[in-house]
Design a protein around this motif. Structure first.
Motif, short mmCIF file in Angstrom:
data_model
loop_
_atom_site.label_atom_id
_atom_site.label_comp_id
_atom_site.label_asym_id
_atom_site.label_seq_id
_atom_site.Cartn_x
_atom_site.Cartn_y
_atom_site.Cartn_z
N GLY A 28 52.21 37.46 44.16
CA GLY A 28 52.50 35.96 44.31
C GLY A 28 54.06 34.84 44.38
N GLY A 32 42.32 34.64 42.28
CA GLY A 32 43.78 34.69 42.98
C GLY A 32 44.20 35.24 42.72
N ASP A 80 54.50 31.86 42.61
CA ASP A 80 55.41 32.31 41.60
C ASP A 80 56.47 33.09 40.70
OD1 ASP A 80 53.07 34.10 40.85
OD2 ASP A 80 52.94 33.44 39.20
N THR A 114 46.61 38.30 46.17
CA THR A 114 47.77 38.39 46.05
C THR A 114 47.89 39.80 46.37
OG1 THR A 114 48.78 36.60 45.20
CG2 THR A 114 50.52 38.62 44.85
P1 AMP Z 1 49.71 37.61 36.53
O1 AMP Z 1 47.62 38.53 35.67
O2 AMP Z 1 48.96 35.94 35.76
O3 AMP Z 1 51.29 37.82 35.97
O4 AMP Z 1 49.07 37.20 38.10
C1 AMP Z 1 49.63 38.18 39.16
C2 AMP Z 1 49.36 38.64 40.61
O5 AMP Z 1 48.50 37.19 40.73
C3 AMP Z 1 50.40 37.76 40.30
O6 AMP Z 1 51.60 38.31 41.45
C4 AMP Z 1 51.03 35.72 40.52
O7 AMP Z 1 51.66 35.70 41.37
C5 AMP Z 1 49.45 35.87 40.91
N1 AMP Z 1 48.45 34.80 40.64
C6 AMP Z 1 48.22 34.22 39.96
N2 AMP Z 1 47.70 33.21 40.25
C7 AMP Z 1 47.26 33.34 41.62
C8 AMP Z 1 46.30 31.70 42.49
N3 AMP Z 1 46.04 31.10 42.05
N4 AMP Z 1 46.50 32.26 43.77
C9 AMP Z 1 47.10 33.91 43.96
N5 AMP Z 1 47.83 34.57 43.28
C10 AMP Z 1 48.21 34.46 42.09
#
Ligand code: AMP
Ligand code: ZN
Length: 476
Positions: free
Chosen positions: A247, A41, A249, A45
């Motif tokens: 992403g 995921g 979120d 991104t």
């Molecule tokens: P994080 O390490 O959780 O901060 O996430 C890193 C990046 O991955 C951020 O841009 C999130 O929005 C993105 N992201 C997290 N989960 C997913 C997913 N299932 N699909 C696509 N992008 C994701």
């Protein structure tokens, strides 16, 4: 002309750089929190960022690309807002794995970069760590304090979101669940206020010591999660730059908070275009550790898939569309990728020197990627090209041009193919090839030739060149 959907205006807009008449573009992507392996995921991104970066370059722009590594301050609260609470993800992971937080950061940063390379993602111009920019983050908080945007509670320094007109323009505010967070921290003036600096020892208590903490004008502690992106983006790209990616979120809280901090500090518009990639689902469900469906690259590689096949799969969905991951879909992507590689090898084998490409297809391809990164369309055009009646040399030329954006590493199709074949060559044959080399070094050409014949009878052909001997399986 490149058109992009801008989450800020909620419209598709023509892209024009912040600095008019310039071909220089500044772009920032929120990078990984390095407490665990990044999953497919996260990499969707980062691939979206890469496709945008390559599209900009294809259009002649020079891109200054910054990505951060979050190695402190991202708490276990989710990305939708309660990132001020819970344990620090780094420290939690360190405890679990019996390592120091710094070791955890180093290990998962290396792992991230290895996967990043395997997906053929272009390295950022600046890959920057939060822990290397504590000074800049403190400076930014000081500026916000001087301008009257902050207040102190027992556990940290907070940003007062009501002091900024237009706060939260980017997000769909009603999607933020305020109530839950009100209960968690009664000291916050407003539910959407967020931490800029957190104290290691709130209220003079002696909590277990943190491994990552720094002195600050307000007390020993660590930066809030959002401040690093503002501090580092502005350090490397200036107070106003072109594109920010993440992403979807992050659109709800992290990015509005980045905007708030930066614009409050500078009085200027922080970013012109906000680009958000949709999530990947696995068999229709959100990915999560507990469901065991948050696949990592190594899970796919273990099953014999190529990282580039995943990249191919990503391009089959539009970046603003949720996409569903499944192994049969990955299998189909791998098959298509192999076919493209075979085409390149065959077309190169004919030994034709590519002279001209197929202008009609090149125009359509450019239109597709410039239409808000319509890569599914671009892929369809690529296949139309392959099946068209143009000579192979012309198709190859266009294909390799497209691949500057697709990033499937088709240029190296032959090398990849040879590497894969070599991996399948039995040890016994490899030993015979070494023995032949030894005989040749000793000038015993007769014995060397006999061995070559024997190897051939076993189904392998040898191709000697200055670089060494290539072993090829004889196709039957
Ligand atoms: P994080 O390490 O959780 O901060 O996430 C890193 C990046 O991955 C951020 O841009 C999130 O929005 C993105 N992201 C997290 N989960 C997913 C997913 N299932 N699909 C696509 N992008 C994701
Ligand atoms: Zn960020």
């Amino acid at each position: 002309m490149l058109k992009l959907y801008n989450s800020l205006t909620r419209k598709i807009e023509e892209f024009t750089p912040v600095h008019p008449d310039s071909l220089n573009v500044g772009m920032y992507t929120c990078g990984p929190t390095v407490y665990d392996f990044a999953h497919i995921g996260n990499f969707r991104t980062y691939t979206t960022s890469d496709l945008l970066l390559r599209t900009l370059q294809y259009n002649g722009y020079e891109v200054d690309y910054v990505m951060n590594i979050t190695d402190v301050g991202h708490l276990t609260g989710d990305n939708l807002g309660d990132a001020d609470f819970g344990e620090d993800r780094m420290e939690k992971s360190a405890k679990k794995e019996g390592k120091s937080a710094w070791e955890i950061a180093a290990f998962y940063t290396d792992a991230f970069l290895k996967d990043y390379k395997a997906l053929n993602l272009i390295p950022p111009t600046h890959l920057v760590k939060a822990t290397d920019h504590i000074k800049e983050q403190i400076e930014l908080v000081k500026t916000l304090e001087e301008k009257g945007f902050t207040y102190q509670t027992t556990d940290g320094i907070y940003f007062d979101t009501t002091k900024l007109q237009d706060y939260g323009r980017l997000s769909n505010l009603d999607e933020i669940k305020e109530g839950a967070r009100m209960e968690v921290n009664q000291e916050k003036h407003n539910p959407r206020d967020f931490a800029l600096w957190k104290f290691s020892y709130p209220n003079g208590t002696s909590r277990p010591a943190r491994q990552m903490e720094w002195d600050s004008p307000w007390g020993v502690g660590f930066p809030g999660w959002h401040i690093e992106c503002s501090a580092m983006a502005m350090k490397y790209l200036g107070p106003s730059f072109d594109i920010h990616v993440g992403g979807v979120d992050l659109r709800e809280t992290h990015h509005p908070n980045e905007i708030a901090q930066s614009e409050a500090a500078t009085g200027k518009q922080f970013v012109k275009y906000w680009v958000h990639g949709a999530f990947i689902l696995v068999q229709g469900e959100r990915m999560s550790k507990s469901k065991g469906n948050n696949y990592k690259l190594y899970d796919l590689e273990k099953q014999g898939f190529d990282a580039i096949a995943l990249r191919y799969l990503y391009m089959q969905a539009h970046y603003r569309q949720e996409m569903n991951f499944s192994f049969p879909a990955l299998e189909a992507a791998q098959t298509s990728l192999n076919k493209l590689r075979e085409f390149v090898i065959r077309a190169e084998d004919v030994g034709e020197v590519p002279k001209i490409g197929c202008a009609e297809f090149e125009r359509r391809f450019l239109d597709a990627i410039n239409d808000d990164l319509n890569f599914p369309q671009a892929m369809a055009i690529t296949w139309e090209l392959i099946h068209s009646k143009y000579p192979n040399s012309a198709k190859l030329r266009s294909l390799l041009k497209f691949d500057k954006v697709l990033g499937l590493d088709l240029e190296n199709a032959q090398i990849i193919h040879d590497r894969e074949e070599a991996a399948e060559i039995p040890q016994e044959i490899k030993e015979m090839v070494n023995e032949r080399k030894r005989l040749r070094n000793e000038q015993d050409f007769k014995a060397a030739d006999q061995l070559r014949e024997k190897i051939k009878r076993l189904g392998y052909e040898l191709d000697d060149s200055e670089k060494g001997t290539r072993i090829k399986r004889i196709k039957r």
